[in-house]
Design a protein around this motif. Structure first.
Motif, mmCIF file in Angstrom:
data_model
loop_
_atom_site.group_PDB
_atom_site.id
_atom_site.type_symbol
_atom_site.label_atom_id
_atom_site.label_comp_id
_atom_site.label_asym_id
_atom_site.label_seq_id
_atom_site.Cartn_x
_atom_site.Cartn_y
_atom_site.Cartn_z
ATOM 1 N N TYR A 9 9.325 7.113 3.769
ATOM 2 C CA TYR A 9 7.896 7.407 3.840
ATOM 3 C C TYR A 9 7.385 7.386 5.271
ATOM 4 N N SER A 10 8.317 7.295 6.209
ATOM 5 C CA SER A 10 7.887 7.256 7.588
ATOM 6 C C SER A 10 7.525 8.660 8.075
ATOM 7 N N GLY A 11 7.994 9.641 7.359
ATOM 8 C CA GLY A 11 7.851 11.012 7.841
ATOM 9 C C GLY A 11 6.492 11.637 7.604
ATOM 10 N N GLY A 12 5.547 10.906 7.082
ATOM 11 C CA GLY A 12 4.210 11.456 6.911
ATOM 12 C C GLY A 12 4.063 12.258 5.638
ATOM 13 N N LEU A 13 3.040 13.050 5.593
ATOM 14 C CA LEU A 13 2.679 13.756 4.374
ATOM 15 C C LEU A 13 3.618 14.938 4.132
ATOM 16 N N PRO A 14 3.727 15.375 2.870
ATOM 17 C CA PRO A 14 4.698 16.423 2.554
ATOM 18 C C PRO A 14 4.467 17.714 3.342
ATOM 19 N N HIS A 68 -6.577 11.503 4.932
ATOM 20 C CA HIS A 68 -6.940 10.242 5.579
ATOM 21 C C HIS A 68 -6.920 9.104 4.553
ATOM 22 N N HIS A 69 -7.501 9.378 3.394
ATOM 23 C CA HIS A 69 -7.585 8.379 2.327
ATOM 24 C C HIS A 69 -6.182 7.981 1.836
ATOM 25 N N ILE A 70 -5.320 8.982 1.653
ATOM 26 C CA ILE A 70 -3.964 8.715 1.160
ATOM 27 C C ILE A 70 -3.176 7.871 2.157
ATOM 28 N N THR A 71 -3.304 8.201 3.418
ATOM 29 C CA THR A 71 -2.579 7.449 4.450
ATOM 30 C C THR A 71 -3.126 6.032 4.531
ATOM 31 N N LYS A 72 -4.453 5.939 4.534
ATOM 32 C CA LYS A 72 -5.090 4.620 4.651
ATOM 33 C C LYS A 72 -4.705 3.708 3.487
#
Ligand code: ATP
Length: 316
Positions: A9-14, A68-72
């Protein structure tokens, strides 16, 4: 597909990719390619909006997720899982199709098959319960969809009437793969070994449908979906799930003690089937192959095309 490994999950969003269907590679879509209409509903991390492809005029449900919400909220993992499972399960009529994904600065977009007839839960609530013909038919469709997922190495882990939508012809569409588990990977992909087992580090799913083995052993394999399937079958006829209490703790107590009863008039044949599914030991729970042979489902033709091309019984 250029997806990062699910457990990385370090690679960020799909990365946006065109989904595998239609079979001719589709050009990359963007939000401007759609006319957005009414909201179909809200999730904890997403809004689902009805939309029409400006070119083809085809209708879709577009799930919009705020990056932003998903990452947060540390939900990137779930977004990856939802996307990867939908891509893998792309060719079953009872599983929601993912047609395209794309993103802009703010949002991720999942262009999904639309389910204009809402959730099975609303249908059960509206009617109070389903009659035997509908229970048998929708029970068969759900079982076929679960069998397909399992054959592709995917455990859903949150089977419940809210996650079973209805298409325009009133066939079911299983959705919400954000908490699914991918248990075997195609050769050549380097996935981490710990992702191959079924230990759940934390509670996943919904209290009323959670399997006893998840509660007692923190383990949820394919048979956990079968447990939830038994709960859904019961609910179709009883109008409420078998294990329900004032709070989650009491619900869990009922589950691990197998404390449930049938309302008066509950059909004997279905009772016999449910009794063999709602079994505490997952190894003793009736497997899909045996459920298909049970007397309650004897009117079903299990040929996939025949099942999904037949007309669902009228709702009574
Ligand atoms: P949560 O994320 O909190 O678990 P959820 O999974 O219901 O909630 P979404 O998947 O975003 O969240 O769905 C939000 C609402 O949109 C739900 O009420 C669902 O019934 C509706 N919905 C989702 N997908 C579709 C679809 N393909 N067609 C029609 N309605 C849909």
């Amino acid at each position: 597909l250029p997806l990062p490994p699910v457990d990385d999950y370090s690679g960020g969003l799909p990365t946006p990719v065109p989904a595998p269907r239609p079979s001719n590679p589709a050009p990359q879509k963007q939000a401007q390619d759609f006319n957005f209409g009414k909201s179909l509903g809200e999730g904890s991390y997403s809004t689902v909006i009805a939309a029409t492809d400006r070119q083809s005029l085809k209708e879709y449900a577009i799930k919009v997720l705020d990056k932003h919400h998903i990452t947060k909220e540390k939900k990137v993992k779930y977004v990856h899982i939802e996307k990867e499972t939908l891509v893998r399960l792309g060719d079953h009529p009872g599983i929601i199709q993912l047609y395209y994904t794309f993103q802009d600065a703010q949002s991720l977009y999942f262009v999904l098959e639309i389910a204009p007839n809402g959730e099975l839960l609303s249908l059960i609530k509206r009617l109070g319960s389903l009659d035997l013909a509908c229970t048998c038919y929708y029970g068969a469709e759900l079982l076929d969809a679960i069998e397909y997922m399992h054959s592709k190495g995917i455990i859903h882990r949150d089977i419940k009437p809210e996650n079973i939508l209805l298409n325009k012809d009133m066939h079911i569409l299983v959705t919400d793969f954000g908490t699914a588990k991918i248990i075997d990977y195609p050769e050549g992909l380097d996935y981490s070994p710990e992702s191959q087992d079924c230990r759940a580090k934390s509670f996943v799913g919904t209290a009323e449908y959670v399997s006893p083995e998840l509660l007692t052993q923190k383990y949820a394999g394919k048979m956990a979906d079968i447990w939830a399937y038994g709960c859904v079958l019961y609910q179709m006829v009883a109008g409420r799930p078998p294990f329900k209490a004032a709070n989650e703790y009491q619900t869990f107590q009922k589950i691990v003690k197998l404390r449930f009863s049938y309302p008066p008039g509950f059909p004997i044949g279905l009772r016999d089937l449910i009794k063999q599914i709602l079994v505490l030991d997952p190894a003793k729970r009736l497997p899909i192959s045996k459920i298909k042979q049970h007397q309650f489902l004897s009117s079903i033709s299990w040929d996939r095309d025949a099942l999904w091309n037949s007309t669902p019984p009228k709702l009574a």
